[in-house]
Design a protein around this motif. Structure first.
Motif, short mmCIF file in Angstrom:
data_model
loop_
_atom_site.label_atom_id
_atom_site.label_comp_id
_atom_site.label_asym_id
_atom_site.label_seq_id
_atom_site.Cartn_x
_atom_site.Cartn_y
_atom_site.Cartn_z
N LEU A 60 0.92 -1.05 0.20
CA LEU A 60 -0.36 0.23 0.08
C LEU A 60 0.93 1.50 -0.29
CD1 LEU A 60 -2.68 -1.31 2.91
CD2 LEU A 60 -3.24 -1.01 0.30
N ALA A 61 0.30 2.38 -0.55
CA ALA A 61 1.35 3.25 -1.14
C ALA A 61 0.11 4.49 -0.33
CB ALA A 61 1.72 3.38 -2.02
N GLY A 62 0.75 5.27 0.26
CA GLY A 62 0.21 7.16 0.44
C GLY A 62 -1.52 6.76 1.48
N PRO A 63 -0.97 6.61 2.38
CA PRO A 63 -1.22 6.15 3.56
C PRO A 63 -2.00 7.47 3.99
CG PRO A 63 0.84 5.62 4.27
CD PRO A 63 0.64 6.10 3.17
N MET A 64 -3.29 7.27 4.71
CA MET A 64 -4.06 8.81 5.21
C MET A 64 -3.72 7.80 6.67
SD MET A 64 -7.02 9.90 2.97
CE MET A 64 -7.62 10.55 4.21
N THR A 65 -3.92 6.79 7.06
CA THR A 65 -4.09 5.87 8.43
C THR A 65 -2.69 6.14 9.12
OG1 THR A 65 -6.33 5.03 7.71
CG2 THR A 65 -5.91 4.38 9.66
N THR A 66 -2.45 6.46 9.75
CA THR A 66 -0.79 6.64 10.34
C THR A 66 -1.28 6.97 11.79
OG1 THR A 66 1.13 6.55 10.13
CG2 THR A 66 -0.17 8.12 9.13
N LEU A 67 -0.21 6.29 12.48
CA LEU A 67 0.22 7.06 13.90
C LEU A 67 1.54 8.00 13.85
CD1 LEU A 67 -2.74 5.11 16.25
CD2 LEU A 67 -2.78 7.62 15.28
N GLY A 68 2.04 7.70 13.10
CA GLY A 68 3.47 8.03 13.29
C GLY A 68 4.84 6.48 13.55
N GLU A 69 3.69 5.05 13.68
CA GLU A 69 5.05 3.69 14.13
C GLU A 69 5.52 4.55 12.92
OE1 GLU A 69 1.82 3.98 10.28
OE2 GLU A 69 1.18 4.39 12.89
N ALA A 103 -5.78 -1.60 9.15
CA ALA A 103 -6.93 -0.25 8.73
C ALA A 103 -7.03 0.15 7.27
CB ALA A 103 -6.50 0.54 10.47
N GLU A 104 -5.52 0.29 6.92
CA GLU A 104 -5.35 1.71 5.79
C GLU A 104 -5.85 0.54 4.38
OE1 GLU A 104 -4.36 4.21 3.03
OE2 GLU A 104 -4.63 4.28 5.47
N LEU A 105 -5.92 -0.52 4.14
CA LEU A 105 -6.82 -0.89 3.72
C LEU A 105 -8.21 -1.48 3.79
CD1 LEU A 105 -6.55 -3.12 1.36
CD2 LEU A 105 -6.36 -5.11 3.27
N ALA A 106 -8.64 -1.60 4.50
CA ALA A 106 -9.79 -1.44 5.48
C ALA A 106 -10.61 0.11 5.10
CB ALA A 106 -10.35 -1.02 7.17
N ARG A 107 -10.22 1.17 5.28
CA ARG A 107 -9.96 1.68 4.70
C ARG A 107 -11.18 2.63 3.20
NH1 ARG A 107 -8.60 6.58 2.48
NH2 ARG A 107 -6.72 6.35 2.31
N ARG A 132 -8.87 5.97 14.37
CA ARG A 132 -7.81 6.77 12.89
C ARG A 132 -8.55 7.03 12.19
NH1 ARG A 132 -4.45 11.36 14.12
NH2 ARG A 132 -2.72 11.59 12.33
N ALA A 133 -9.32 6.17 11.23
CA ALA A 133 -9.59 5.46 10.05
C ALA A 133 -11.15 5.86 9.79
CB ALA A 133 -9.07 4.28 9.66
N GLY A 134 -12.25 6.30 11.53
CA GLY A 134 -13.18 6.37 11.54
C GLY A 134 -14.29 5.25 10.65
N LEU A 135 -13.72 3.92 11.32
CA LEU A 135 -13.60 2.75 10.79
C LEU A 135 -14.95 2.84 12.08
CD1 LEU A 135 -11.38 1.44 8.49
CD2 LEU A 135 -13.95 1.79 7.68
N PRO A 136 -15.93 1.96 11.66
CA PRO A 136 -16.66 1.03 13.36
C PRO A 136 -15.96 0.01 13.17
CG PRO A 136 -17.98 0.12 11.41
CD PRO A 136 -16.55 1.40 11.64
N CYS A 137 -15.77 -0.38 14.71
CA CYS A 137 -15.19 -1.65 15.06
C CYS A 137 -15.06 -2.42 16.32
CB CYS A 137 -12.94 -1.21 16.14
SG CYS A 137 -11.74 -2.70 15.71
N THR A 138 -14.97 -4.10 16.41
CA THR A 138 -15.49 -4.69 17.26
C THR A 138 -14.24 -5.25 17.56
OG1 THR A 138 -17.58 -4.63 16.66
CG2 THR A 138 -17.22 -6.96 18.79
N VAL A 139 -13.77 -5.97 18.67
CA VAL A 139 -12.14 -6.57 18.75
C VAL A 139 -13.53 -8.41 20.44
CG1 VAL A 139 -10.40 -7.07 20.15
CG2 VAL A 139 -10.71 -4.48 19.09
#
Length: 366
Positions: A60-69, A103-107, A132-139
């Motif tokens: 994947l390139a050009g991510p929007m979902t990142t926390l500086g990892e 998360a970036e792929l899901a976004r 961060r990506a604004g996605l509903p999540c269940t864990v």
């Protein structure tokens, strides 16, 4: 163009689909993917200071979902053993490397919901990056998961499902939910994008060591996501001519739950039936207490191909290693000290171990 590929029967699927496993054998996907081009060490100067600096090697390139990892320090512990401090990630564990990719792929796929299952750290990371990506999540997590980890998952806004039983029961519950239409299964086990995130652990090591790797890389192994990521990275670096030899992979398991170590010692290609350590038993190393890892064959093959081995550690060794690291200034969770417990006294070759989860997640071992 990357595609999902089943390593067992050759089935293929588009990565734009929400198909989380091979529809024929229900096994995990690999990713049919070729890196964009050679990665020169001198080309990295001035790039973004995160794992995304290795863009040529990522699917994947050009991510929007990142926390500086990424870009965690590499620190000597002894004359021959160094530690990579992956507990300094945004969610305090190495799982951020793969979770950001999922998360970036899901976004990009815009599912109705995201589900994940975990013993704690992967679920925490997926929850954070979905937030961060604004996605509903269940864990989904097993009962008995560290309260600090469940607290962190809830804090990120994810719905938490606590499943009675062990890690396997949790996985089954999540996979049932994953079959619901419109669901993206952010599985650190089944989705190979996670492995292409964890491989950056080795790319960073290669960069920080000036274009080389140590003689051996030790990793804690439950589902094997860090080990398989390391195997991907060493293969890619070797194929590009950027390293002369691939380092040995030393896989570390808790003695209490060590099905892969048992299979390795028996020279088996896969898990043994009713193997010693193949059943869930109490262990301080909850993050690697996986009785039947779905990628077992790939893990065993990767260790053998590298000339590596499996080591196991006792509960007393885990306790002692956590206190020893704390005395050196590193407060690490009990799973994250397993490799130090296994190889900390080795002097025969250079080894890097991951300190892959913060001690705040579990506290000191009783």
């Amino acid at each position: 163009m990357a595609m999902y590929l089943c390593p067992q029967d050759g089935t293929r699927a588009e990565t734009s689909s929400l198909t989380w496993c091979c529809p024929v054998c229900r096994g995990p996907w690999d990713l049919d993917f070729e890196i964009a081009g050679p990665l020169a060490l001198d080309s990295l100067t001035g790039r973004v200071n995160s794992l995304w600096r290795y863009e040529e090697a990522l699917p994947l390139a050009g991510p929007m979902t990142t926390l500086g990892e990424g870009r965690t320090p590499l620190v000597p512990l002894t004359g021959t053993v160094s530690a990579k401090l992956d507990f300094l990630m945004p969610t305090l564990s190495f799982k951020d490397r793969g979770a950001v990719m999922l998360a970036e792929l899901a976004r990009r796929l815009s599912p109705e919901r995201v589900v994940a299952d975990s013993s704690g750290n992967a679920g925490t990371a997926v929850a954070a990056y979905c937030a961060r990506a604004g996605l509903p999540c269940t864990v989904y997590v097993p009962e008995g998961t560290s309260p600090k980890k469940t607290e962190q998952i809830r804090a990120h806004g994810a719905r938490l499902e606590i499943v009675p039983g062990d890690r396997e029961a949790t996985a089954l519950a999540a996979r049932t939910a994953a079959d619901t239409p419109g669901t993206f299964y952010a599985s650190h086990i089944f989705n190979p994008y996670f492995l292409h995130g964890t491989k950056t652990y080795v790319y960073e090591m290669w960069e920080d060591l000036g274009g080389r790797l140590p003689d051996a890389i030790a990793v804690p192994v439950g589902n094997g996501t860090l080990l398989l990521g390391a195997a991907l990275a060493t293969a890619e670096l070797h194929a590009q001519g950027l390293i002369d030899e691939r380092p040995a992979l030393i896989a570390v398991q808790a003695e209490a739950v060590s099905p892969l170590a048992a299979a390795f010692r028996a020279e088996a290609d896969g898990l043994l039936d009713a193997a010693p350590g193949s059943r869930t038993a109490p262990t301080l190393a909850e993050g690697i207490a996986i009785p039947r890892p779905p990628r077992a064959r790939a893990i065993l093959a990767a260790v053998r191909e590298s000339g590596g081995t499996f080591l196991t550690v006792t509960e007393d060794q885990i306790r002692a290693a956590q206190l020893d690291l704390a005395a050196r200034g590193f407060y690490v969770e009990t799973t994250g000290v397993a490799c130090w417990a296994a190889v900390g006294d080795r002097t025969d070759r250079d080894i890097v171990v991951p300190l892959c989860g913060a001690g705040l997640k579990t506290g000191l071992a009783a």
